[in-house]
Design a protein around this motif. Structure first.
Motif, short mmCIF file in Angstrom:
data_model
loop_
_atom_site.label_atom_id
_atom_site.label_comp_id
_atom_site.label_asym_id
_atom_site.label_seq_id
_atom_site.Cartn_x
_atom_site.Cartn_y
_atom_site.Cartn_z
N PRO A 58 1.62 20.53 -4.67
CA PRO A 58 0.30 20.39 -4.03
C PRO A 58 -0.18 18.93 -3.92
O PRO A 58 -0.83 18.57 -2.94
N ASP A 59 0.14 18.08 -4.91
CA ASP A 59 -0.30 16.68 -4.89
C ASP A 59 0.30 15.90 -3.73
O ASP A 59 -0.28 14.90 -3.28
N THR A 60 1.45 16.34 -3.24
CA THR A 60 2.12 15.61 -2.17
C THR A 60 1.30 15.62 -0.88
O THR A 60 1.37 14.67 -0.10
N GLU A 102 0.84 -1.20 0.00
CA GLU A 102 0.00 0.00 0.00
C GLU A 102 0.88 1.26 0.00
O GLU A 102 1.93 1.28 0.63
N ASN A 103 0.43 2.28 -0.70
CA ASN A 103 1.12 3.58 -0.73
C ASN A 103 2.59 3.47 -1.10
O ASN A 103 3.45 4.11 -0.48
N ALA A 104 2.89 2.70 -2.14
CA ALA A 104 4.27 2.48 -2.57
C ALA A 104 4.70 3.58 -3.55
O ALA A 104 5.18 3.31 -4.64
N PHE A 105 4.52 4.83 -3.14
CA PHE A 105 4.83 5.96 -4.01
C PHE A 105 6.34 6.08 -4.23
O PHE A 105 6.79 6.44 -5.30
N PRO A 133 10.71 9.07 -8.25
CA PRO A 133 11.21 8.46 -7.02
C PRO A 133 12.73 8.35 -6.95
O PRO A 133 13.31 8.48 -5.88
N GLN A 134 13.39 8.15 -8.11
CA GLN A 134 14.85 8.02 -8.09
C GLN A 134 15.51 9.32 -7.67
O GLN A 134 16.44 9.33 -6.86
N ARG A 135 15.00 10.42 -8.19
CA ARG A 135 15.54 11.73 -7.82
C ARG A 135 15.28 12.02 -6.34
O ARG A 135 16.14 12.53 -5.63
N ILE A 136 14.08 11.70 -5.88
CA ILE A 136 13.76 11.91 -4.46
C ILE A 136 14.73 11.11 -3.58
O ILE A 136 15.20 11.61 -2.57
N TYR A 137 15.02 9.87 -4.00
CA TYR A 137 15.94 9.05 -3.21
C TYR A 137 17.30 9.73 -3.08
O TYR A 137 17.86 9.81 -1.99
N TYR A 183 6.70 13.19 -6.31
CA TYR A 183 6.66 11.74 -6.19
C TYR A 183 6.63 11.02 -7.54
O TYR A 183 6.70 9.81 -7.59
N ASN A 184 6.54 11.77 -8.63
CA ASN A 184 6.60 11.15 -9.96
C ASN A 184 8.02 10.80 -10.36
O ASN A 184 8.24 10.15 -11.38
#
Length: 171
Positions: free
Chosen positions: A120-122, A6-9, A81-85, A78-79
């Protein structure tokens, strides 16, 4: 059939991997920084071999010392994920500097240093993760689940124990 997380964003590795490692963390938490580093080193080979799906759930827990982590999370797209990491990795490494700052300085750092803007989507994703944390009775960060078995870091799991638990789950 493998369990769907669940919620694997912020998901890293194969969604069909036999072992699911989920962590509820917050960027302003020093224990989360230590766990993130340990997981970064320990889980990489398992992720590469499609044995582990590693899911990071930024928990915007309403606690004063975690508020700056929540602020940072609001700037994550969150679109990607690699950059966020990669950004999380840097922010955990420099946590002692920015977490002692103020909200305006943090916003400036995120926009100037990382080219981020408030997303805003976050907020909706954050609310979903908070609802899941409440449902799963996550009381502290980091809380780690390995195939639904719960561990609270640093008391119950360190880098070597993380490897041991993944190996046990794979066996």
């Amino acid at each position: 059939m493998t369990k769907v997380v669940e919620n694997a964003f912020l998901s890293y590795g194969n969604a069909d991997a036999p072992v699911k490692v989920e962590v509820f963390l917050n960027l302003a938490c020093p224990y989360c920084a230590t766990f993130f580093e340990a997981a970064d080193q320990s889980l990489a080979p398992y992720i590469k071999n499609d044995q582990v799906q590693y899911v990071i759930k930024h928990y915007d827990k309403p606690r004063e010392m975690l508020l700056y982590g929540t602020l940072v999370n609001l700037f994550f797209d969150y679109n990607d994920p690699q950059r966020i990491y990669e950004i999380m990795k840097e922010l955990f490494e420099t946590q002692s500097q920015w977490s002692e700052s103020d909200s305006d300085s943090i916003k400036k750092m995120l926009t100037e240093q990382y080219g981020l803007k408030e997303e805003p989507d976050t907020i909706d994703l954050s609310l979903k993760i908070t609802a899941e944390a409440i449902k799963r009775q996550v009381k502290m960060v980091p809380t780690v689940f390995i195939n639904d078995k719960e561990f609270q870091y640093p008391i119950e799991i360190d880098a070597q124990q993380l490897i041991d638990e993944v190996d046990k789950a794979l066996a």
